[in-house]
Design an enzyme around this catalytic site. Structure first.
Site, PDB file in Angstrom:
ATOM      1  N   PHE A  72      48.868  38.420  46.596  1.00 13.02           N
ATOM      2  CA  PHE A  72      47.692  37.672  47.055  1.00 13.02           C
ATOM      3  C   PHE A  72      47.900  37.194  48.499  1.00 13.02           C
ATOM      4  O   PHE A  72      47.734  36.015  48.816  1.00 13.02           O
ATOM      5  CB  PHE A  72      47.397  36.486  46.148  1.00 13.02           C
ATOM      6  CG  PHE A  72      46.933  36.862  44.763  1.00 13.02           C
ATOM      7  CD1 PHE A  72      46.394  38.114  44.522  1.00 13.02           C
ATOM      8  CD2 PHE A  72      47.031  35.971  43.721  1.00 13.02           C
ATOM      9  CE1 PHE A  72      45.957  38.475  43.244  1.00 13.02           C
ATOM     10  CE2 PHE A  72      46.596  36.315  42.444  1.00 13.02           C
ATOM     11  CZ  PHE A  72      46.060  37.569  42.199  1.00 13.02           C
ATOM     12  N   PRO A  73      48.243  38.108  49.415  1.00 18.07           N
ATOM     13  CA  PRO A  73      48.550  37.699  50.791  1.00 18.07           C
ATOM     14  C   PRO A  73      47.355  37.135  51.546  1.00 18.07           C
ATOM     15  O   PRO A  73      47.533  36.411  52.525  1.00 18.07           O
ATOM     16  CB  PRO A  73      49.054  38.992  51.438  1.00 18.07           C
ATOM     17  CG  PRO A  73      48.434  40.085  50.632  1.00 18.07           C
ATOM     18  CD  PRO A  73      48.393  39.565  49.231  1.00 18.07           C
TER      19      PRO A  73
ATOM     20  N   TYR B 108      48.647  47.618  34.988  1.00 19.72           N
ATOM     21  CA  TYR B 108      47.419  47.564  35.782  1.00 19.72           C
ATOM     22  C   TYR B 108      46.477  48.636  35.230  1.00 19.72           C
ATOM     23  O   TYR B 108      46.369  49.756  35.756  1.00 19.72           O
ATOM     24  CB  TYR B 108      47.694  47.836  37.254  1.00 19.72           C
ATOM     25  CG  TYR B 108      48.478  46.766  37.977  1.00 19.72           C
ATOM     26  CD1 TYR B 108      48.714  45.515  37.410  1.00 19.72           C
ATOM     27  CD2 TYR B 108      48.987  47.005  39.249  1.00 19.72           C
ATOM     28  CE1 TYR B 108      49.433  44.543  38.082  1.00 19.72           C
ATOM     29  CE2 TYR B 108      49.707  46.031  39.934  1.00 19.72           C
ATOM     30  CZ  TYR B 108      49.917  44.807  39.342  1.00 19.72           C
ATOM     31  OH  TYR B 108      50.641  43.846  40.018  1.00 19.72           O
TER      32      TYR B 108
ATOM     33  N   GLY C  74      44.847  35.594  49.679  1.00 19.78           N
ATOM     34  CA  GLY C  74      44.253  34.632  48.765  1.00 19.78           C
ATOM     35  C   GLY C  74      43.876  35.152  47.405  1.00 19.78           C
ATOM     36  O   GLY C  74      43.622  34.375  46.491  1.00 19.78           O
ATOM     37  N   GLY C  75      43.794  36.469  47.220  1.00 20.90           N
ATOM     38  CA  GLY C  75      43.488  37.007  45.910  1.00 20.90           C
ATOM     39  C   GLY C  75      42.112  36.615  45.419  1.00 20.90           C
ATOM     40  O   GLY C  75      41.096  36.823  46.084  1.00 20.90           O
ATOM     41  N   PHE C  76      42.065  36.010  44.228  1.00 17.06           N
ATOM     42  CA  PHE C  76      40.792  35.638  43.623  1.00 17.06           C
ATOM     43  C   PHE C  76      40.169  34.423  44.315  1.00 17.06           C
ATOM     44  O   PHE C  76      39.017  34.096  44.076  1.00 17.06           O
ATOM     45  CB  PHE C  76      40.975  35.350  42.136  1.00 17.06           C
ATOM     46  CG  PHE C  76      41.492  36.536  41.372  1.00 17.06           C
ATOM     47  CD1 PHE C  76      40.748  37.705  41.296  1.00 17.06           C
ATOM     48  CD2 PHE C  76      42.721  36.497  40.741  1.00 17.06           C
ATOM     49  CE1 PHE C  76      41.214  38.802  40.602  1.00 17.06           C
ATOM     50  CE2 PHE C  76      43.198  37.585  40.038  1.00 17.06           C
ATOM     51  CZ  PHE C  76      42.446  38.749  39.966  1.00 17.06           C
TER      52      PHE C  76
ATOM     53  N   PRO D 256      39.922  33.644  48.089  1.00 23.78           N
ATOM     54  CA  PRO D 256      40.217  34.011  49.479  1.00 23.78           C
ATOM     55  C   PRO D 256      40.477  32.798  50.362  1.00 23.78           C
ATOM     56  O   PRO D 256      39.892  31.730  50.177  1.00 23.78           O
ATOM     57  CB  PRO D 256      38.953  34.758  49.917  1.00 23.78           C
ATOM     58  CG  PRO D 256      38.370  35.270  48.636  1.00 23.78           C
ATOM     59  CD  PRO D 256      38.671  34.223  47.607  1.00 23.78           C
TER      60      PRO D 256
END
Length: 289
Positions: free
Chosen positions: A214-215, A59, A217-219, A221
């Site tokens: 991505f709880p 990261y 939705g991440g990229f 939503p």
């Protein structure tokens, strides 16, 4: 903050809402906060009771690295802080576009370098939990046993406390458990992406933490009219409802929402106090109340 906790690996007590550090670097794409804001977010997370931070040495983008931010903000680390890292596929940034036979991240040398890079950048002698991340592409040509055995050997050297797996199928988890004790599974899962429902339950039955990345939705939503309705009823935000749903889903689910915003951090942690009723859960599942 929810008072509910989970014994990660059987001996590391963590609050059920953790924090994912990826967004602090803008990796692999997206905006990132300024350095002082990133440091403030990490410190505030710990002040709010978060003691499970997910990170990785890969990261990093444009000279900004999550592990180095964590070290600057929080070292010397609180006694109860659990830092979970990952190695494997994507440990070399260019690996994602390569065929399986040319990937370096899952080789013995690549895995050792990944573990050593996490140790060095975090400033620790042993990593609390290391997830073996399997690849997104060419899965048929990417065996799990050999890289997991490499990490098991590194654990026996004292460099790792617990092992986890990431981006795996149910069959791969079963294979992994035949090789080594598995503390957690980290996969894509949220209210709108529920292919792993059976795996969540299998992990619960086995006493294994399920850590959804991505709880919210991440990229992409999560959006749905029923989410908006439940959020309005509770005077909450949609991400808060999505996190509360994960907490209600099973006691072994440990969300790690990431953010570079102090305001959103506060909202995410506050979701731990949001209790959804049976009618809410039925509505979110698309069933009549």
């Amino acid at each position: 903050m929810t008072t509910e906790r989970w014994a990660l690996g059987g001996d590391l007590s963590v609050a059920r809402i953790g924090y994912g550090a990826m967004k602090l670097t803008g990796w692999p794409r997206g905006e990132r906060p300024g350095r002082e804001t990133a440091l403030a977010v990490l410190r505030r997370a710990v002040e709010l009771g978060v003691n499970h931070i997910d990170t990785s040495h890969y990261y990093a983008r444009d000279g900004v690295a999550a592990n180095e931010l964590i070290r600057e903000a929080l070292h010397p680390y609180p006694d109860d802080l659990v830092i979970v890292t990952k190695v494997g596929a994507l440990v070399e940034g260019s690996d994602i576009a390569l065929p399986a036979e040319r990937k370096n991240g899952l080789t013995p040398d690549g895995l050792r370098r990944g573990v050593e890079a996490n140790l060095r950048s975090l400033g620790v002698d042993r990593l609390d939990v290391v997830n073996l991340r399997m690849g997104d592409l060419d899965r048929a040509g990417t065996p799990l046993a050999a890289p997991l055995e490499t990490l098991l050997a590194l654990r026996e050297e004292g460099l790792i406390r617990h092992l986890g797996v990431s981006n795996v199928t149910a069959a791969e988890l079963a294979e992994a458990r035949a090789i080594a004790p598995i503390a957690c599974v980290q996969n894509l899962y949220n209210l709108s992406q529920r292919d792993d429902d059976p795996l969540v339950d299998a992990c619960a039955d086995a006493g294994i933490a399920y850590v959804p990345f991505f709880p919210v939705g991440g990229f992409q939503p999560i959006t749905a009219e029923r989410l908006d309705a439940v959020a309005a009823r509770h005077r909450a935000t949609v991400p808060q409802v999505a996190l509360a749903w994960l907490l209600a889903r099973s006691p072994n689910v440990l969300p790690i929402p990431g953010t570079g915003s102090l305001e959103h951090l506060e909202e995410n942690v506050a979701a731990g106090a949001l209790k959804l009723g049976a009618d809410d859960l039925a509505e979110l599942a698309g069933r009549p109340g």
